[in-house]
Design a protein around this motif. Structure first.
Motif, short mmCIF file in Angstrom:
data_model
loop_
_atom_site.label_atom_id
_atom_site.label_comp_id
_atom_site.label_asym_id
_atom_site.label_seq_id
_atom_site.Cartn_x
_atom_site.Cartn_y
_atom_site.Cartn_z
N ASN A 95 0.83 -1.20 0.00
CA ASN A 95 0.00 0.00 0.00
C ASN A 95 0.86 1.25 0.00
N GLY A 147 1.83 2.20 -3.34
CA GLY A 147 0.74 2.54 -4.25
C GLY A 147 0.44 1.44 -5.24
N HIS A 197 -9.12 -0.32 -1.89
CA HIS A 197 -10.33 -0.14 -2.70
C HIS A 197 -10.74 1.32 -2.84
N ARG A 198 -10.26 2.18 -1.95
CA ARG A 198 -10.74 3.55 -1.95
C ARG A 198 -10.36 4.32 -3.21
N ASP A 199 -9.22 3.96 -3.81
CA ASP A 199 -8.86 4.60 -5.09
C ASP A 199 -8.71 3.54 -6.18
N SER A 200 -9.60 2.54 -6.10
CA SER A 200 -9.72 1.51 -7.15
C SER A 200 -8.42 0.77 -7.41
N ARG A 201 -7.69 0.45 -6.32
CA ARG A 201 -6.45 -0.32 -6.47
C ARG A 201 -6.62 -1.77 -6.04
#
Length: 293
Positions: A83, A86, A126-130
Motif C-alpha cells: 500500500n 501505491g 479499494h478507496r482509489d480503485s487499487r
C-alpha cells in the motif's frame, strides 16, 4: 517474465537482470511515458524473494506496479508495504465455493485468498480503485458469479474482473466448460442487467482485439523482455525483435525489424474477446478457435 501458465523455454531463460539492465529497462519505460508495469502471471510473484525489491525499484522510477496474485503468501504487514508503494492488486479467485476454488488451483488456499482481500480492504486499497478480484466464468459457475460474486464485489467497493474461461489447445472437457461466443454475449448481458439492479450502469464494450479488422493490437502498445535478453511481441513469444543484451533496448524498439513486425502482425490465438454479433467475429480465425463460433 515467461510464457503464461507454463515453464519458460530454455532459449528464453537466463539469470535475473542485473542492476544495470533493470536500470536500462525502467529508464526506457519511464522516458516513454509508461504508467505501470503489470505482473500478469506464469507463477506467483510473492513466491520469489526479490519481489518487494523489484516493486520498490519500479516505484522509485515513478511507475505503478500492477500485480496479479492469488494472495496466499501475503501477510497484513506485506499488504501495508504494498500500500505504501501505491501498488494495484488483482487477486485471483477461481470460484465462490471453497472446494471448487481449491480444486482449480491445486492447493487449499481459499481462506488465505479471502484473508488477503479482507486485509487489502482494511488497508484501503479499494478507496482509489487499487483492488480488483478476477474470476473466470464457465457454464458451471455462471450463476454463482452473477448471484454471489458480482453483488459482493459491488457492496465491498472492489473492482470485479469477470473473464471468459475460453480454453484453446486443451482437452475436450475443458472446452466443454467454456462458453461459445453467443453464450458469452448472453452472460454479459445478464451481468449488465444484474449491475443495473445494483445501481451500476454500463454496456458491454467490444474488446480491442476484435475491432473491425482481424488483427491483435497488443504489439502496438507492449512488448515482453525475457531473461535471455530477447525482446518479443508478447508473453506468447511468437516474434523476436532483437536482444537488448547485444544492443540497447532503444535500438531494438526503434529498429526496422520492430516496425515491420508490427505492420505484418496477424491475429493471434489469444484474440478471443467479446463482439456484438457473430458477424463481427473475423472469418479467418485460427483453427483452434473455430469451435467457439
Amino acid at each position: 517474465m515467461g510464457k503464461d501458465k507454463g515453464k519458460l523455454p530454455e532459449h528464453l531463460s537466463g539469470p535475473y537482470f542485473s542492476d544495470q539492465e533493470l536500470f536500462e529497462i525502467l529508464s526506457f519505460l519511464r522516458d516513454h511515458r509508461t504508467e505501470a508495469i503489470v505482473y500478469g502471471g506464469g507463477g506467483e510473484l510473492f513466491a520469489w524473494e526479490g519481489a518487494f525489491d523489484l516493486i520498490e525499484r519500479v516505484t522509485l522510477f515513478g511507475l505503478k506496479m500492477v500485480i496479479f496474485t492469488n494472495g496466499t503468501l501475503l501477510s497484513r504487514r506485506d499488504l501495508a508495504r504494498l500500500n505504501s508503494f501505491g501498488a494495484v492488486l488483482i487477486v485471483s479467485l477461481r470460484d465462490t465455493v471453497e472446494r471448487y476454488h481449491n480444486a482449480a488451483v491445486g492447493i487449499d488456499g481459499f481462506s488465505r485468498t479471502l484473508s488477503t482481500i479482507e486485509n487489502a480492504l482494511s488497508e484501503g486499497f479499494h478507496r482509489d480503485s487499487r483492488l480488483a478480484v478476477e474470476i473466470p466464468v464457465t457454464k458451471e459457475n455462471e450463476r454463482r458469479v452473477l448471484d454471489d460474486f458480482l453483488p459482493a464485489m459491488r457492496f465491498l467497493g472492489i473492482v470485479p474482473m469477470i473473464e471468459e474461461y475460453i480454453q484453446i489447445s486443451t482437452s475436450e472437457v475443458e472446452r466443454d466448460r467454456s462458453h461459445t461466443f453467443a453464450q458469452s454475449r448472453t452472460f454479459f448481458k445478464k451481468a449488465c442487467e444484474k449491475d443495473s439492479n445494483l445501481g451500476v450502469f454500463w454496456t458491454p464494450e467490444r474488446a480491442q482485439r476484435m475491432i473491425d479488422q482481424p488483427q491483435c493490437k497488443r504489439p502496438l502498445y507492449s512488448f515482453a523482455i525475457f531473461p535471455s535478453g530477447d525482446v518479443l511481441d508478447c508473453p506468447s513469444h511468437s516474434r523476436c525483435y532483437g536482444n537488448f543484451k547485444k544492443s540497447s533496448l532503444h535500438e531494438v524498439i526503434y529498429s526496422d525489424q520492430f516496425k515491420a513486425s508490427i505492420l505484418d502482425f496477424s491475429l493471434c490465438a489469444c484474440s478471443v474477446f467479446y463482439t456484438w454479433s457473430d458477424t463481427e467475429v473475423p472469418h479467418d480465425l485460427p483453427h483452434c478457435l473455430e469451435v467457439f463460433r
